[in-house]
Motif scaffolding. Sequence first.
Motif, PDB file in Angstrom:
ATOM      1  N   ASN A  36       0.828  -1.208   0.000  1.00  0.00           N
ATOM      2  CA  ASN A  36       0.000   0.000   0.000  1.00  0.00           C
ATOM      3  C   ASN A  36       0.861   1.257   0.000  1.00  0.00           C
ATOM      4  O   ASN A  36       0.536   2.243  -0.655  1.00  0.00           O
ATOM      5  CB  ASN A  36      -0.940   0.012   1.210  1.00  0.00           C
ATOM      6  N   LEU A  37       1.970   1.230   0.746  1.00  0.00           N
ATOM      7  CA  LEU A  37       2.891   2.366   0.771  1.00  0.00           C
ATOM      8  C   LEU A  37       3.457   2.617  -0.622  1.00  0.00           C
ATOM      9  O   LEU A  37       3.517   3.759  -1.078  1.00  0.00           O
ATOM     10  CB  LEU A  37       4.020   2.127   1.778  1.00  0.00           C
ATOM     11  N   LEU A  38       3.871   1.559  -1.308  1.00  0.00           N
ATOM     12  CA  LEU A  38       4.392   1.720  -2.668  1.00  0.00           C
ATOM     13  C   LEU A  38       3.344   2.360  -3.574  1.00  0.00           C
ATOM     14  O   LEU A  38       3.646   3.298  -4.316  1.00  0.00           O
ATOM     15  CB  LEU A  38       4.830   0.365  -3.244  1.00  0.00           C
ATOM     16  N   ARG A  39       2.101   1.882  -3.499  1.00  0.00           N
ATOM     17  CA  ARG A  39       1.031   2.460  -4.324  1.00  0.00           C
ATOM     18  C   ARG A  39       0.826   3.939  -4.009  1.00  0.00           C
ATOM     19  O   ARG A  39       0.639   4.754  -4.906  1.00  0.00           O
ATOM     20  CB  ARG A  39      -0.275   1.701  -4.106  1.00  0.00           C
ATOM     21  N   SER A  40       0.860   4.275  -2.727  1.00  0.00           N
ATOM     22  CA  SER A  40       0.639   5.677  -2.332  1.00  0.00           C
ATOM     23  C   SER A  40       1.757   6.587  -2.819  1.00  0.00           C
ATOM     24  O   SER A  40       1.579   7.799  -2.909  1.00  0.00           O
ATOM     25  CB  SER A  40       0.477   5.794  -0.813  1.00  0.00           C
ATOM     26  N   LEU A  47       6.591  -4.471  -6.913  1.00  0.00           N
ATOM     27  CA  LEU A  47       8.050  -4.308  -6.887  1.00  0.00           C
ATOM     28  C   LEU A  47       8.680  -5.128  -5.779  1.00  0.00           C
ATOM     29  O   LEU A  47       9.861  -5.466  -5.846  1.00  0.00           O
ATOM     30  CB  LEU A  47       8.427  -2.841  -6.696  1.00  0.00           C
ATOM     31  N   LEU A  48       7.915  -5.424  -4.745  1.00  0.00           N
ATOM     32  CA  LEU A  48       8.419  -6.222  -3.625  1.00  0.00           C
ATOM     33  C   LEU A  48       7.563  -7.475  -3.490  1.00  0.00           C
ATOM     34  O   LEU A  48       6.364  -7.455  -3.746  1.00  0.00           O
ATOM     35  CB  LEU A  48       8.373  -5.416  -2.327  1.00  0.00           C
ATOM     36  N   PRO A  49       8.174  -8.588  -3.090  1.00  0.00           N
ATOM     37  CA  PRO A  49       7.441  -9.850  -3.021  1.00  0.00           C
ATOM     38  C   PRO A  49       6.455  -9.918  -1.853  1.00  0.00           C
ATOM     39  O   PRO A  49       6.523  -9.127  -0.908  1.00  0.00           O
ATOM     40  CB  PRO A  49       8.557 -10.878  -2.856  1.00  0.00           C
TER      41      PRO A  49
END
Length: 166
Positions: A36-40, A47-49
């Motif tokens: 969720n942090l990556l999307r935000s 990008l991370l497993p």
Amino acid sequence: MAFLKLFTISLSLLLLISPSLSLSSSSSSSSSSIHNLLRSKGLPAGLLPEEVNSYTFSEDGHLEVFLDAPCLTKYENRVFFERVVTANLTYGSLIGVKGLQQEELFVWLPVKDIIVDDPSSGLILFDIGIAYKQLSLSLFEDPPHCKPQDGLRNHVRKEKGFKAQR
């Protein structure tokens, strides 16, 4: 006397506020919230497993991601995640990545930066040191499953007719 009372009140307030200050400078959470942090931050969750155990993210953008063990997965090519992956996370980019390598023509190269300049282009840019590689964002929509390093190597050997030697 008034000075002592003011000092005591100030000290009490400082002690009450200081734990919340340390919490706001760093957060630690489960793997689902790292995605969720990556999307935000304008990056794809994949990008991370899935196997991310926890992470820390500080106000200055420093991101540390913790996996239980090093592992391999595949997007377009094979990718190796070390047990700890670090980078500076800003909107649309992971800069100064450490702990991530990508296989190119049988050579493992460190991924240095990951950038999404224009999400509408559908492309993501990987800086692998000697070159820049553009891939489709669609490869990174969903977090991949990551296999332990030795497990994937043995699996590949068996598919090609080789037995794993011990």
